[in-house]
Structure formats: C-alpha cells, structure tokens
Scaffold this active site. Structure first.
Site, PDB file in Angstrom:
ATOM      1  N   ARG A   1       0.826  -1.216   0.000  1.00 45.26           N
ATOM      2  CA  ARG A   1       0.000   0.000   0.000  1.00 45.26           C
ATOM      3  C   ARG A   1       0.861   1.269   0.000  1.00 45.26           C
ATOM      4  O   ARG A   1       0.415   2.348  -0.379  1.00 45.26           O
ATOM      5  CB  ARG A   1      -0.975  -0.025   1.177  1.00 45.26           C
TER       6      ARG A   1
ATOM      7  N   LYS B   1      -8.365   5.770 -19.047  1.00 41.37           N
ATOM      8  CA  LYS B   1      -8.726   6.225 -20.388  1.00 41.37           C
ATOM      9  C   LYS B   1      -7.505   6.104 -21.319  1.00 41.37           C
ATOM     10  O   LYS B   1      -7.057   5.007 -21.567  1.00 41.37           O
ATOM     11  CB  LYS B   1      -9.285   7.648 -20.304  1.00 41.37           C
TER      12      LYS B   1
ATOM     13  N   TYR C   1     -16.396  16.626 -14.910  1.00 41.34           N
ATOM     14  CA  TYR C   1     -16.682  15.196 -14.917  1.00 41.34           C
ATOM     15  C   TYR C   1     -17.670  14.923 -13.771  1.00 41.34           C
ATOM     16  O   TYR C   1     -17.481  15.426 -12.647  1.00 41.34           O
ATOM     17  CB  TYR C   1     -15.377  14.414 -14.718  1.00 41.34           C
TER      18      TYR C   1
END
Ligand SMILES: *Cc1c(COP(=O)(O)O)cnc(C)c1O
Length: 393
Positions: free
Chosen positions: A53, A209, A111
C-alpha cells in the site's frame, strides 16, 4: 517446507542482467535482510520498499513514467503517485489540500464523479464556487470576492463539450490569489498538452482512459512539481485512505504508454476526419471539436495543445429521439461509458456520465438531451465513418 519460494538471497531476485521490460511485482510486502535494514527503510535512511500500500516497484515505475511525460521539456522536476482510480487521485488531492473554510473554484461542466465528490465535501465545510473559467472578467471578480480559495480546478478540454481554457492565464491568475491550479489532463494526455509547463501546480489523470488505452483497467495518477507538497500533503492521504494503485494496473499502463504518442496522433487524425464528415452532414446540427477552424477557444487551443485529441461531441437534427435511434443502430462503434480506448466508443452524456448534474445546469453548459459523445478510435477511419453514415440514416 516454506511456502514462500524466494529467499532474499535467491539469485533470481539479485540477477545482474535485468529483464528488458518492467516486471509485474505481485507482492504485498518486501523482505528485509536484517532488522537493522528494516529499521533504516522504515526511517527513510535507506531506500527500499516496505508494504504494497506504501509503494511497489511496478507501481512506482508507472508513477515516475507519467510524471516524466507531464514534465518533459520543462526545466523542473516532477513527482508522481499512481492511484487506484482517477477518483482516488482526485480525492487524494482534494483531501490533502482543502481544509474547513476553504473554497474550490471550478467550472460547472466537470466530470460527473468529480462534481459529486465536491458535493460530499460540503458537510466538512469545504465549499464550491463555479464560473466559466474561460471568462477572465467574471473569473477575476469571483477570485477577488472570496477570501478562502485554496484551489482552482479545471478540465480542459471539458467533457463532453470540448471547451478549452487558457492554462497560462489561469495559472497566473490563480497564483496571484495565492491558490494552486489543478488540471485534470485525462482528455488531452501529456502528448497533447502539458499543463505543468503552462504553470499548473498539479495534474491528475484517470489512466483508465488514454494512458492505459485498451480499456483493461481502472487507475489514476497525480503529478506535481513540488516534492514537499506530494510528500507532506498527498502521500499520507494516499497511504492511509487506501487510494494507492495496484501493480497489475500499473503494468498495463506502462504497456499502454509505449504507444501513447502513436495512438494520440491517430486518434487526432481520425477525429479530425470524423468532424469534417459530421460538419458536412445535413442532419447534423452541431459538432464540438477543438480542431474546428475558428473555434471560440482557438487562442488557448493554438497556444497549449500540440494535437486536437480524439474526443468530440455532436447533436443530430431531431434531438433525443434521433440520438437514441442513432445509438441503437451503431454496429462498429460501441455504446459504452468510457473513453480513450483504441476502439471507437459512444456515450450519451445526459443519461450516463452527466446524469447526476441537474438538467438546467447541463443545458446551460451545452449538454443537451440529444448530445452524443464520440471517443474516436484508431481504426481505419473509413470504417468509423461508414458506421456513422448508416446509423444517422
Ligand atoms: C473517467 C474520468 C475520471 C474518473 O476516473 P476513474 O478512473 O473512473 O476513477 C475523472 N476525470 C475525467 C475527465 C474522466 O474522464
């Protein structure tokens, strides 16, 4: 018999001739060869990994590569964090920078997820002021009126109307008022536009994306110029709120980045050809694309964008009914709520990406019920146009 097959001294880990490609390191923790070394790594005296992490070689390689791309050609260093998603990147930045009493200045046509995220900060005393960030006069008034601006947050080109904001100007103005400029560079990618070179402080990405480019994983990234900002404000949130990215997604992004310049060139060329086709079509009412000659934002576009990108939106005569019929007739383009993949993707903003935005705000920002967003892929452009042709009817 030990279940873990590698010992620290295993020659496969310490080999002298490294693999040509960044290996996918699937490990949740890293081995210390002595307790002294463990303490040194925890103290930051010695470089090394600790726990997945907090960092991982594959994840760090993706963060560094994106940071290098965003800063390429600049006379400053850049630093990156690879995150679990674009939203993890955005929430890490907002939670790291904003405190009770602070205000975020942003645009209305954000967005949808980012807009909803800012809503969730209201009960923590973090408010939002919106303006058309391209309108310099109104913007200066807003900044002068409000004391507590900590950040200006911009998406350019915007989603889905492809409006473009002048980043040089916005960075100067933001800094004049002592705030930081954050740019979501998901639509453009660093191949098309490098906001840090225009003076922005922080760039965020949904690597889901274009940076991945193949629709195979969800991830995000933060890049900034100020190492202390990253280490002190973002890294604690990143590690403790659980927003760090995973090695598999990092590896996919590293793979995608190899072809990013090639893909962006082809996306841009195809999108320009599709725009040309749509503009000539008698049943097409309007087209939004940064490459249209005489675009209202052309001074910003010419200054800061090297290519015009692969995103466009358009409206058919006949509004929502025609839009629905068109989308149902598509055979080659895919109806799906993402963008930036190698194949051509279609989305209906009013019912999908922007469904949580009140209708009147949507309409004010050009997001009509009939607007269709097209993420133009890198296929043969003749195939894309043939599909549009048969679907427009
Ligand atoms: C998709 C997207 C996001 C959110 O990213 P996720 O990877 O889905 O969390 C943020 N900003 C823009 C512009 C996007 O397109």
């Amino acid at each position: 018999m030990k279940l873990a097959s590698f010992s620290v001294k295993d020659p496969r880990l310490t080999q002298r001739n490294p693999p040509h490609q960044v290996p996918l390191v699937a490990a949740s923790s890293f081995v210390f060869d002595s307790i002294e070394q463990g303490i040194n790594i925890f103290d930051g005296v010695e470089a090394g990994h600790i726990y997945g992490r907090f960092g991982n070689p594959t994840v760090d390689a993706a963060a560094d590569k994106i940071a290098q791309l965003e800063g390429f050609g600049g006379d400053f260093e850049t630093y990156g964090l690879f995150c679990a998603s674009g939203m993890a990147a955005i929430s890490t930045v907002l939670l790291g920078l904003c405190e009770t009493g602070d205000t975020i200045l942003t645009q209305e046509d954000l967005y949808g997820g980012t807009s909803s995220l800012i809503d969730t900060l209201a009960p923590r005393g973090i408010s939002r002021v919106t303006a058309d960030l391209r309108d310099s006069e109104r913007l200066e008034d807003k900044l002068a009126e409000n004391e507590g601006f900590c950040i200006v947050y911009v998406e350019t080109p915007s989603n889905p109307t492809l409006r473009c904001t002048d980043l040089d100007y916005l960075a100067d103005l933001t800094h004049h008022y002592g705030a930081l400029l954050i740019v979501d560079n998901t639509f453009a990618t660093p191949v098309v536009q490098q906001p840090l070179l225009s003076g922005a402080d922080i760039v965020i990405h949904s690597t889901t994306k274009y940076l991945n480019g193949h629709g195979t994983g969800v991830a995000g990234a933060i890049v900034c110029r100020d190492k202390d900002l990253l280490e002190q404000k973002f890294r604690p949130i990143y590690q403790l709120y659980g927003g760090s990215g995973n090695p598999w997604d990092a590896w996919l992004v590293l793979n995608g980045l190899k072809t990013l310049p090639l893909r962006m060139e082809r996306h841009s060329r195809n999108a320009a050809a599709v725009t040309h086709y749509l503009l000539e079509h008698s049943r097409v009412k309007s087209v939004n694309y940064p490459g249209i000659p005489g675009h209202p934002d052309c001074s910003a576009i010419d200054k800061q964008m090297k290519l015009h990108g692969g995103m466009l939106s358009f409206e058919l005569e006949g509004g929502i009914d025609q839009a629905k019929a068109f989308m149902n007739r598509l055979k080659f383009c895919t109806l799906t709520p993402t963008l930036g993949d190698v194949d051509s993707l279609v989305l209906h903003p009013a019912t999908m990406s922007h469904r949580s935005i009140p209708r009147e705000i949507r309409l004010r920002n050009g997001i009509t019920d009939g607007l269709i967003r097209l993420s133009v892929g890198i296929e043969d452009v003749g195939d894309i146009i043939a599909d549009l042709e048969q679907a427009i009817g």
